[in-house]
Design an enzyme around this catalytic site. Sequence first.
Site, PDB file in Angstrom:
ATOM      1  N   HIS A   1      29.753  28.839 -10.551  1.00  0.00           N
ATOM      2  CA  HIS A   1      28.529  28.809 -11.562  1.00  0.00           C
ATOM      3  C   HIS A   1      28.869  29.627 -12.656  1.00  0.00           C
ATOM      4  O   HIS A   1      28.070  29.549 -13.538  1.00  0.00           O
ATOM      5  CB  HIS A   1      27.331  28.798 -11.253  1.00  0.00           C
ATOM      6  CG  HIS A   1      26.921  30.247 -10.766  1.00  0.00           C
ATOM      7  ND1 HIS A   1      27.460  30.800  -9.567  1.00  0.00           N
ATOM      8  CD2 HIS A   1      26.050  31.205 -11.346  1.00  0.00           C
ATOM      9  CE1 HIS A   1      27.102  32.158  -9.544  1.00  0.00           C
ATOM     10  NE2 HIS A   1      26.281  32.420 -10.574  1.00  0.00           N
TER      11      HIS A   1
HETATM   12  C1  UD1 Z   1      21.734  32.937 -12.741  1.00  0.00           C
HETATM   13  C2  UD1 Z   1      21.945  34.390 -12.821  1.00  0.00           C
HETATM   14  C3  UD1 Z   1      23.347  34.818 -12.258  1.00  0.00           C
HETATM   15  C4  UD1 Z   1      23.050  34.280 -10.771  1.00  0.00           C
HETATM   16  C5  UD1 Z   1      22.560  32.697 -10.490  1.00  0.00           C
HETATM   17  C6  UD1 Z   1      22.559  32.068  -9.382  1.00  0.00           C
HETATM   18  C7  UD1 Z   1      21.455  35.515 -14.828  1.00  0.00           C
HETATM   19  C8  UD1 Z   1      21.995  36.016 -16.273  1.00  0.00           C
HETATM   20  N1  UD1 Z   1      22.275  34.835 -14.238  1.00  0.00           N
HETATM   21  O1  UD1 Z   1      22.811  32.386 -13.531  1.00  0.00           O
HETATM   22  O2  UD1 Z   1      23.455  36.041 -12.129  1.00  0.00           O
HETATM   23  O3  UD1 Z   1      24.357  34.408  -9.931  1.00  0.00           O
HETATM   24  O4  UD1 Z   1      21.590  32.701 -11.559  1.00  0.00           O
HETATM   25  O5  UD1 Z   1      22.205  30.877  -9.304  1.00  0.00           O
HETATM   26  O6  UD1 Z   1      20.353  35.793 -14.744  1.00  0.00           O
HETATM   27  N2  UD1 Z   1      18.594  25.453 -13.439  1.00  0.00           N
HETATM   28  C9  UD1 Z   1      18.003  24.382 -12.720  1.00  0.00           C
HETATM   29  N3  UD1 Z   1      17.054  24.614 -11.719  1.00  0.00           N
HETATM   30  C10 UD1 Z   1      16.537  25.933 -11.295  1.00  0.00           C
HETATM   31  C11 UD1 Z   1      17.295  26.928 -12.170  1.00  0.00           C
HETATM   32  C12 UD1 Z   1      18.346  26.768 -13.173  1.00  0.00           C
HETATM   33  O7  UD1 Z   1      18.258  23.109 -12.927  1.00  0.00           O
HETATM   34  O8  UD1 Z   1      15.762  26.251 -10.595  1.00  0.00           O
HETATM   35  C13 UD1 Z   1      19.668  25.145 -14.641  1.00  0.00           C
HETATM   36  C14 UD1 Z   1      18.964  25.357 -15.736  1.00  0.00           C
HETATM   37  O9  UD1 Z   1      18.874  23.999 -16.326  1.00  0.00           O
HETATM   38  C15 UD1 Z   1      19.920  26.295 -16.396  1.00  0.00           C
HETATM   39  C16 UD1 Z   1      20.961  26.376 -15.395  1.00  0.00           C
HETATM   40  O10 UD1 Z   1      20.619  26.012 -14.079  1.00  0.00           O
HETATM   41  O11 UD1 Z   1      20.274  25.789 -17.635  1.00  0.00           O
HETATM   42  C17 UD1 Z   1      21.465  27.779 -15.442  1.00  0.00           C
HETATM   43  O12 UD1 Z   1      20.261  28.712 -14.987  1.00  0.00           O
HETATM   44  P1  UD1 Z   1      20.172  30.138 -15.300  1.00  0.00           P
HETATM   45  O13 UD1 Z   1      19.049  30.892 -14.707  1.00  0.00           O
HETATM   46  O14 UD1 Z   1      20.091  30.116 -17.006  1.00  0.00           O
HETATM   47  O15 UD1 Z   1      21.512  30.783 -15.018  1.00  0.00           O
HETATM   48  P2  UD1 Z   1      22.443  30.627 -13.810  1.00  0.00           P
HETATM   49  O16 UD1 Z   1      23.634  30.198 -14.327  1.00  0.00           O
HETATM   50  O17 UD1 Z   1      21.845  29.919 -12.700  1.00  0.00           O
END
Ligand code: UD1
Length: 364
Positions: free
Chosen positions: A209
Amino acid sequence: MKLTLIAGARPNFMKIAPVLRAIDDFNKGNKRIEYRLVHTGQHYDQAMSDTFFKELSIPEPDINLNSGSGTQATQTAAIMTRFEEDLIAHPADFVVVVGDVNSTLACAIVAKKLHTKVVHIEGGIRSWDLRMPEEINRMVTDSITDHFFTTSELAGSNLQREGHTDDQIHFVGNTMIDTLLHLKDRFQQPSFWDELALQKSGYLLMTLHRPSNVDNLEKLSEILSAIAENNNGVPVLFPVHPRTRKQIDQLASISKDFLQVEPQGYLKFNYLAANSAGIITDSGGITEEATVMDIPCITLRANTERPETVELGTNELVGNDPAQIADAVRRLTSGNWKTGSVPPMWDGKTAPRIIETLWKIFNA
Ligand code: UD1
Protein backbone atom coordinates in the site's frame (compact mmCIF):
# COMPACT_ATOMS: atom_id res chain seq x y z
CA MET A 1 -4.86 10.37 36.22
CA LYS A 2 -6.74 11.16 33.03
CA LEU A 3 -5.54 9.90 29.66
CA THR A 4 -6.80 10.66 26.20
CA LEU A 5 -5.85 7.84 23.85
CA ILE A 6 -5.77 8.32 20.09
CA ALA A 7 -6.57 5.63 17.53
CA GLY A 8 -6.85 6.69 13.91
CA ALA A 9 -5.81 4.16 11.31
CA ARG A 10 -5.62 0.39 11.00
CA PRO A 11 -2.10 -0.11 12.39
CA ASN A 12 -3.00 1.95 15.48
CA PHE A 13 -5.74 -0.38 16.63
CA MET A 14 -3.52 -3.34 17.57
CA LYS A 15 -1.15 -0.99 19.40
CA ILE A 16 -3.83 0.69 21.52
CA ALA A 17 -5.92 -2.42 22.39
CA PRO A 18 -3.47 -3.90 24.95
CA VAL A 19 -3.05 -0.47 26.57
CA LEU A 20 -6.80 -0.30 27.21
CA ARG A 21 -6.71 -3.82 28.63
CA ALA A 22 -3.78 -2.90 30.89
CA ILE A 23 -5.70 0.13 32.20
CA ASP A 24 -8.73 -2.05 32.99
CA ASP A 25 -6.49 -4.52 34.85
CA PHE A 26 -4.77 -1.69 36.71
CA ASN A 27 -8.14 -0.30 37.79
CA LYS A 28 -9.03 -3.60 39.45
CA GLY A 29 -6.68 -2.50 42.26
CA ASN A 30 -7.38 0.53 44.42
CA LYS A 31 -5.77 3.04 42.03
CA ARG A 32 -7.71 4.61 39.20
CA ILE A 33 -6.88 5.73 35.69
CA GLU A 34 -9.62 7.37 33.64
CA TYR A 35 -9.43 7.41 29.89
CA ARG A 36 -11.12 8.87 26.88
CA LEU A 37 -10.74 7.00 23.61
CA VAL A 38 -10.72 9.19 20.51
CA HIS A 39 -11.08 7.63 17.06
CA THR A 40 -9.98 10.23 14.54
CA GLY A 41 -11.83 8.46 11.71
CA GLN A 42 -8.73 8.44 9.45
CA HIS A 43 -9.72 4.87 8.60
CA TYR A 44 -13.45 4.54 8.60
CA ASP A 45 -14.85 1.54 6.82
CA GLN A 46 -15.83 -1.92 8.03
CA ALA A 47 -12.72 -3.64 6.69
CA MET A 48 -10.16 -1.03 7.77
CA SER A 49 -11.65 -0.07 11.15
CA ASP A 50 -14.87 -1.60 12.55
CA THR A 51 -13.71 -5.21 12.28
CA PHE A 52 -10.59 -4.37 14.27
CA PHE A 53 -12.52 -2.74 17.10
CA LYS A 54 -14.66 -5.86 17.38
CA GLU A 55 -11.91 -8.45 17.11
CA LEU A 56 -9.50 -6.63 19.39
CA SER A 57 -12.26 -5.96 21.96
CA ILE A 58 -11.66 -2.22 21.79
CA PRO A 59 -14.59 -0.43 23.42
CA GLU A 60 -16.71 2.02 21.42
CA PRO A 61 -14.67 5.22 21.18
CA ASP A 62 -15.94 8.13 23.29
CA ILE A 63 -15.94 10.13 20.09
CA ASN A 64 -15.30 9.54 16.39
CA LEU A 65 -13.93 12.68 14.73
CA ASN A 66 -14.88 11.30 11.30
CA SER A 67 -11.98 13.07 9.67
CA GLY A 68 -11.81 10.65 6.69
CA SER A 69 -9.41 10.64 3.75
CA GLY A 70 -7.86 13.41 1.69
CA THR A 71 -4.45 14.73 0.78
CA GLN A 72 -1.81 14.70 3.50
CA ALA A 73 -2.63 18.27 4.51
CA THR A 74 -6.41 17.97 4.22
CA GLN A 75 -6.48 14.86 6.39
CA THR A 76 -4.02 16.17 8.99
CA ALA A 77 -5.82 19.53 9.19
CA ALA A 78 -9.24 17.90 9.62
CA ILE A 79 -7.95 15.75 12.47
CA MET A 80 -6.29 18.75 14.15
CA THR A 81 -9.33 21.01 13.93
CA ARG A 82 -11.68 18.39 15.33
CA PHE A 83 -9.34 17.08 18.01
CA GLU A 84 -8.58 20.58 19.29
CA GLU A 85 -12.24 21.11 20.02
CA ASP A 86 -12.48 17.74 21.76
CA LEU A 87 -9.40 18.22 23.94
CA ILE A 88 -10.53 21.68 25.03
CA ALA A 89 -13.90 20.21 26.06
CA HIS A 90 -12.26 17.20 27.74
CA PRO A 91 -8.85 18.09 29.16
CA ALA A 92 -6.42 15.29 30.02
CA ASP A 93 -3.15 14.88 31.93
CA PHE A 94 -1.58 13.02 29.01
CA VAL A 95 -2.50 12.55 25.37
CA VAL A 96 -1.24 9.14 24.28
CA VAL A 97 -0.46 8.63 20.59
CA VAL A 98 0.80 5.44 18.94
CA GLY A 99 2.74 4.68 15.77
CA ASP A 100 3.38 7.04 12.90
CA VAL A 101 0.18 7.80 11.00
CA ASN A 102 -1.26 11.24 10.28
CA SER A 103 -3.50 10.95 13.36
CA THR A 104 -0.40 10.49 15.54
CA LEU A 105 1.16 13.71 14.31
CA ALA A 106 -2.05 15.76 14.23
CA CYS A 107 -3.09 14.91 17.78
CA ALA A 108 0.42 15.36 19.20
CA ILE A 109 0.60 18.90 17.82
CA VAL A 110 -2.85 19.80 19.13
CA ALA A 111 -2.07 18.41 22.59
CA LYS A 112 1.28 20.15 22.90
CA LYS A 113 -0.15 23.51 21.88
CA LEU A 114 -2.82 23.10 24.55
CA HIS A 115 0.00 22.44 27.07
CA THR A 116 -0.97 18.83 27.54
CA LYS A 117 1.82 16.30 27.98
CA VAL A 118 2.34 14.03 24.97
CA VAL A 119 3.15 10.34 25.33
CA HIS A 120 4.33 8.49 22.23
CA ILE A 121 4.12 4.71 22.16
CA GLU A 122 6.63 3.40 19.56
CA GLY A 123 8.67 6.62 19.74
CA GLY A 124 12.18 6.96 18.35
CA ILE A 125 12.14 4.57 15.40
CA ARG A 126 13.64 6.08 12.23
CA SER A 127 13.88 5.07 8.58
CA TRP A 128 15.67 8.38 7.76
CA ASP A 129 13.60 8.38 4.57
CA LEU A 130 11.85 11.74 4.46
CA ARG A 131 9.89 10.82 1.35
CA MET A 132 7.68 8.70 3.60
CA PRO A 133 4.92 10.71 5.30
CA GLU A 134 5.27 8.34 8.27
CA GLU A 135 8.91 9.37 8.82
CA ILE A 136 7.94 13.04 8.95
CA ASN A 137 5.15 12.10 11.36
CA ARG A 138 7.65 10.27 13.59
CA MET A 139 10.21 13.06 13.63
CA VAL A 140 7.76 15.89 14.25
CA THR A 141 5.80 13.93 16.87
CA ASP A 142 8.97 12.98 18.74
CA SER A 143 10.29 16.54 18.68
CA ILE A 144 7.37 17.60 20.92
CA THR A 145 6.81 14.38 22.90
CA ASP A 146 7.30 14.42 26.68
CA HIS A 147 7.50 10.67 27.30
CA PHE A 148 8.57 7.95 24.92
CA PHE A 149 7.80 4.25 25.15
CA THR A 150 10.21 2.47 22.84
CA THR A 151 10.34 -0.90 21.11
CA SER A 152 14.15 -1.13 20.90
CA GLU A 153 17.38 0.18 22.45
CA LEU A 154 18.16 1.76 19.09
CA ALA A 155 14.99 3.87 19.22
CA GLY A 156 16.19 5.17 22.58
CA SER A 157 19.61 6.09 21.15
CA ASN A 158 17.95 7.93 18.27
CA LEU A 159 15.97 9.98 20.78
CA GLN A 160 19.06 10.72 22.91
CA ARG A 161 20.85 11.95 19.82
CA GLU A 162 17.91 14.29 19.16
CA GLY A 163 18.39 15.81 22.63
CA HIS A 164 15.87 13.88 24.72
CA THR A 165 16.91 12.83 28.20
CA ASP A 166 17.06 9.37 29.78
CA ASP A 167 14.19 10.11 32.15
CA GLN A 168 11.91 10.66 29.12
CA ILE A 169 12.80 7.38 27.39
CA HIS A 170 11.28 4.09 28.56
CA PHE A 171 12.28 0.90 26.77
CA VAL A 172 9.26 -1.35 27.29
CA GLY A 173 8.85 -3.47 24.14
CA ASN A 174 6.17 -3.68 21.53
CA THR A 175 2.43 -3.37 22.19
CA MET A 176 1.65 -4.78 18.74
CA ILE A 177 3.25 -8.02 19.90
CA ASP A 178 1.14 -7.94 23.08
CA THR A 179 -1.87 -8.16 20.77
CA LEU A 180 -0.35 -10.90 18.61
CA LEU A 181 0.49 -13.14 21.57
CA HIS A 182 -2.82 -12.41 23.30
CA LEU A 183 -4.87 -13.44 20.27
CA LYS A 184 -2.75 -16.15 18.63
CA ASP A 185 -4.97 -18.97 19.88
CA ARG A 186 -8.00 -17.25 18.37
CA PHE A 187 -6.72 -16.72 14.83
CA GLN A 188 -9.45 -17.71 12.36
CA GLN A 189 -9.31 -19.59 9.11
CA PRO A 190 -11.06 -17.42 6.50
CA SER A 191 -14.07 -18.93 4.73
CA PHE A 192 -12.25 -18.77 1.36
CA TRP A 193 -9.50 -21.15 2.60
CA ASP A 194 -10.96 -24.27 0.92
CA GLU A 195 -12.42 -22.45 -2.05
CA LEU A 196 -8.96 -21.08 -2.92
CA ALA A 197 -7.40 -24.47 -2.10
CA LEU A 198 -4.98 -22.92 0.37
CA GLN A 199 -2.69 -25.25 2.29
CA LYS A 200 -0.40 -24.70 5.24
CA SER A 201 2.96 -23.39 3.95
CA GLY A 202 1.61 -23.69 0.39
CA TYR A 203 1.13 -20.00 -0.44
CA LEU A 204 2.68 -16.57 0.01
CA LEU A 205 0.81 -13.71 1.66
CA MET A 206 1.24 -10.25 0.20
CA THR A 207 0.26 -6.72 1.24
CA LEU A 208 1.11 -3.55 -0.66
CA HIS A 209 0.00 0.00 0.00
CA ARG A 210 2.99 2.38 0.12
CA PRO A 211 2.60 5.28 -2.30
CA SER A 212 6.13 4.54 -3.61
CA ASN A 213 5.02 1.04 -4.68
CA VAL A 214 1.43 1.49 -5.77
CA ASP A 215 0.76 5.07 -6.86
CA ASN A 216 2.70 4.69 -10.13
CA LEU A 217 0.99 2.10 -12.35
CA GLU A 218 4.15 1.18 -14.21
CA LYS A 219 6.03 0.52 -10.97
CA LEU A 220 3.15 -1.49 -9.55
CA SER A 221 2.91 -3.63 -12.65
CA GLU A 222 6.71 -4.18 -12.65
CA ILE A 223 6.58 -5.37 -9.03
CA LEU A 224 3.70 -7.74 -9.70
CA SER A 225 5.45 -9.22 -12.74
CA ALA A 226 8.72 -9.74 -10.85
CA ILE A 227 6.78 -11.75 -8.25
CA ALA A 228 4.59 -13.74 -10.64
CA GLU A 229 7.55 -14.74 -12.83
CA ASN A 230 9.65 -16.09 -9.97
CA ASN A 231 7.27 -17.68 -7.47
CA ASN A 232 7.89 -21.30 -8.54
CA GLY A 233 4.14 -21.64 -9.02
CA VAL A 234 3.38 -20.83 -5.37
CA PRO A 235 0.11 -18.85 -5.24
CA VAL A 236 0.21 -15.38 -3.70
CA LEU A 237 -2.76 -14.53 -1.52
CA PHE A 238 -3.25 -10.79 -1.82
CA PRO A 239 -5.62 -8.88 0.48
CA VAL A 240 -5.85 -5.61 -1.41
CA HIS A 241 -5.67 -2.31 0.50
CA PRO A 242 -8.18 0.33 -0.73
CA ARG A 243 -5.38 2.60 -2.00
CA THR A 244 -3.99 -0.31 -4.04
CA ARG A 245 -7.44 -1.46 -5.21
CA LYS A 246 -7.94 1.85 -7.03
CA GLN A 247 -4.68 1.21 -8.91
CA ILE A 248 -5.10 -2.51 -9.64
CA ASP A 249 -8.47 -1.79 -11.18
CA GLN A 250 -6.67 0.34 -13.77
CA LEU A 251 -4.23 -2.40 -14.84
CA ALA A 252 -5.19 -4.41 -17.93
CA SER A 253 -4.69 -7.73 -16.13
CA ILE A 254 -2.63 -9.30 -13.38
CA SER A 255 -1.29 -12.86 -13.10
CA LYS A 256 -3.71 -15.56 -11.95
CA ASP A 257 -1.14 -16.54 -9.32
CA PHE A 258 -2.38 -13.54 -7.31
CA LEU A 259 -5.45 -14.55 -5.35
CA GLN A 260 -7.07 -11.21 -4.64
CA VAL A 261 -9.26 -10.84 -1.55
CA GLU A 262 -10.63 -7.94 0.49
CA PRO A 263 -8.50 -6.50 3.31
CA GLN A 264 -8.77 -9.01 6.15
CA GLY A 265 -9.59 -8.49 9.80
CA TYR A 266 -6.92 -9.09 12.43
CA LEU A 267 -7.73 -12.70 13.31
CA LYS A 268 -7.98 -13.89 9.73
CA PHE A 269 -5.01 -11.92 8.49
CA ASN A 270 -2.76 -13.37 11.15
CA TYR A 271 -4.09 -16.87 10.57
CA LEU A 272 -3.05 -16.40 6.95
CA ALA A 273 0.34 -15.00 8.02
CA ALA A 274 1.04 -17.78 10.54
CA ASN A 275 0.23 -20.50 8.00
CA SER A 276 1.98 -19.00 4.98
CA ALA A 277 5.27 -20.06 3.43
CA GLY A 278 6.33 -16.44 3.53
CA ILE A 279 5.18 -12.84 3.39
CA ILE A 280 5.79 -10.10 0.84
CA THR A 281 4.93 -6.67 2.22
CA ASP A 282 5.70 -2.97 2.37
CA SER A 283 4.20 -2.58 5.85
CA GLY A 284 6.39 -2.09 8.90
CA GLY A 285 4.14 -3.71 11.47
CA ILE A 286 3.77 -6.93 9.49
CA THR A 287 7.57 -7.38 9.48
CA GLU A 288 7.44 -7.35 13.29
CA GLU A 289 4.67 -9.93 13.40
CA ALA A 290 6.50 -12.11 10.84
CA THR A 291 9.62 -11.97 13.00
CA VAL A 292 7.78 -13.09 16.11
CA MET A 293 6.01 -15.90 14.20
CA ASP A 294 9.29 -16.90 12.47
CA ILE A 295 7.77 -16.56 8.99
CA PRO A 296 10.11 -15.52 6.13
CA CYS A 297 9.43 -11.94 5.08
CA ILE A 298 10.41 -9.93 2.00
CA THR A 299 10.00 -6.18 2.41
CA LEU A 300 9.51 -4.13 -0.73
CA ARG A 301 11.20 -1.06 0.71
CA ALA A 302 14.78 0.20 0.54
CA ASN A 303 14.88 1.02 4.25
CA THR A 304 13.15 0.23 7.51
CA GLU A 305 12.55 1.99 10.81
CA ARG A 306 12.53 -1.50 12.36
CA PRO A 307 16.08 -2.81 11.69
CA GLU A 308 15.74 -5.47 14.40
CA THR A 309 13.37 -7.36 12.06
CA VAL A 310 16.29 -7.69 9.64
CA GLU A 311 19.17 -8.10 12.08
CA LEU A 312 17.43 -10.51 14.46
CA GLY A 313 14.28 -11.45 12.59
CA THR A 314 13.17 -13.11 9.37
CA ASN A 315 12.89 -9.93 7.33
CA GLU A 316 14.95 -8.91 4.31
CA LEU A 317 14.80 -5.52 2.56
CA VAL A 318 14.73 -5.74 -1.23
CA GLY A 319 13.46 -2.31 -2.28
CA ASN A 320 11.29 -2.18 -5.38
CA ASP A 321 13.83 -3.09 -8.05
CA PRO A 322 12.45 -6.01 -10.11
CA ALA A 323 15.75 -7.93 -10.23
CA GLN A 324 16.12 -7.86 -6.45
CA ILE A 325 12.49 -8.84 -5.93
CA ALA A 326 12.86 -11.72 -8.40
CA ASP A 327 15.94 -13.03 -6.59
CA ALA A 328 14.29 -12.86 -3.14
CA VAL A 329 11.05 -14.50 -4.30
CA ARG A 330 13.02 -17.31 -5.96
CA ARG A 331 15.04 -17.93 -2.79
CA LEU A 332 11.98 -17.83 -0.54
CA THR A 333 9.89 -20.16 -2.67
CA SER A 334 12.73 -22.65 -2.92
CA GLY A 335 12.90 -22.82 0.87
CA ASN A 336 16.17 -20.93 1.14
CA TRP A 337 15.61 -18.38 3.94
CA LYS A 338 17.09 -17.47 7.30
CA THR A 339 15.37 -18.18 10.61
CA GLY A 340 15.21 -15.48 13.22
CA SER A 341 14.93 -14.70 16.91
CA VAL A 342 12.53 -12.49 18.85
CA PRO A 343 13.83 -9.01 19.80
CA PRO A 344 14.28 -8.22 23.51
CA MET A 345 11.15 -7.25 25.49
CA TRP A 346 8.74 -8.32 22.76
CA ASP A 347 7.21 -10.64 25.32
CA GLY A 348 3.53 -9.72 25.36
CA LYS A 349 3.81 -7.68 28.59
CA THR A 350 4.59 -4.25 27.20
CA ALA A 351 1.28 -2.49 27.88
CA PRO A 352 1.26 -3.22 31.66
CA ARG A 353 4.83 -1.83 31.80
CA ILE A 354 3.61 1.33 30.06
CA ILE A 355 0.73 1.84 32.47
CA GLU A 356 2.86 1.24 35.59
CA THR A 357 5.47 3.69 34.29
CA LEU A 358 2.91 6.37 33.41
CA TRP A 359 1.38 6.08 36.87
CA LYS A 360 4.80 6.62 38.44
CA ILE A 361 5.51 9.61 36.19
CA PHE A 362 2.15 11.15 37.05
CA ASN A 363 2.66 10.72 40.78
CA ALA A 364 6.30 11.83 40.85
C1 UD1 B 1 -2.24 4.98 6.28
C2 UD1 B 1 -1.00 5.40 7.03
C3 UD1 B 1 0.05 4.31 6.93
C4 UD1 B 1 -0.48 2.97 7.34
C5 UD1 B 1 -1.72 2.67 6.52
C6 UD1 B 1 -2.34 1.33 6.85
C7 UD1 B 1 -0.47 7.82 7.07
C8 UD1 B 1 0.36 8.86 6.46
N1 UD1 B 1 -0.41 6.61 6.46
O1 UD1 B 1 -1.91 4.92 4.89
O2 UD1 B 1 1.14 4.64 7.78
O3 UD1 B 1 0.49 1.98 7.14
O4 UD1 B 1 -2.66 3.72 6.73
O5 UD1 B 1 -3.49 1.13 6.10
O6 UD1 B 1 -1.15 8.06 8.04
N2 UD1 B 1 -9.54 4.27 2.47
C9 UD1 B 1 -10.71 3.53 2.45
N3 UD1 B 1 -11.24 3.13 3.62
C10 UD1 B 1 -10.67 3.42 4.82
C11 UD1 B 1 -9.48 4.16 4.83
C12 UD1 B 1 -8.92 4.58 3.65
O7 UD1 B 1 -11.26 3.25 1.40
O8 UD1 B 1 -11.20 3.03 5.87
C13 UD1 B 1 -8.95 4.74 1.19
C14 UD1 B 1 -9.13 6.22 1.03
O9 UD1 B 1 -9.90 6.46 -0.08
C15 UD1 B 1 -7.72 6.79 0.86
C16 UD1 B 1 -6.82 5.59 0.77
O10 UD1 B 1 -7.56 4.45 1.20
O11 UD1 B 1 -7.61 7.58 -0.29
C17 UD1 B 1 -5.64 5.77 1.63
O12 UD1 B 1 -5.96 6.00 3.02
P1 UD1 B 1 -5.04 6.93 3.95
O13 UD1 B 1 -5.43 6.84 5.36
O14 UD1 B 1 -4.95 8.27 3.34
O15 UD1 B 1 -3.59 6.32 3.80
P2 UD1 B 1 -3.07 4.83 3.80
O16 UD1 B 1 -2.42 4.62 2.49
O17 UD1 B 1 -4.14 3.86 4.24
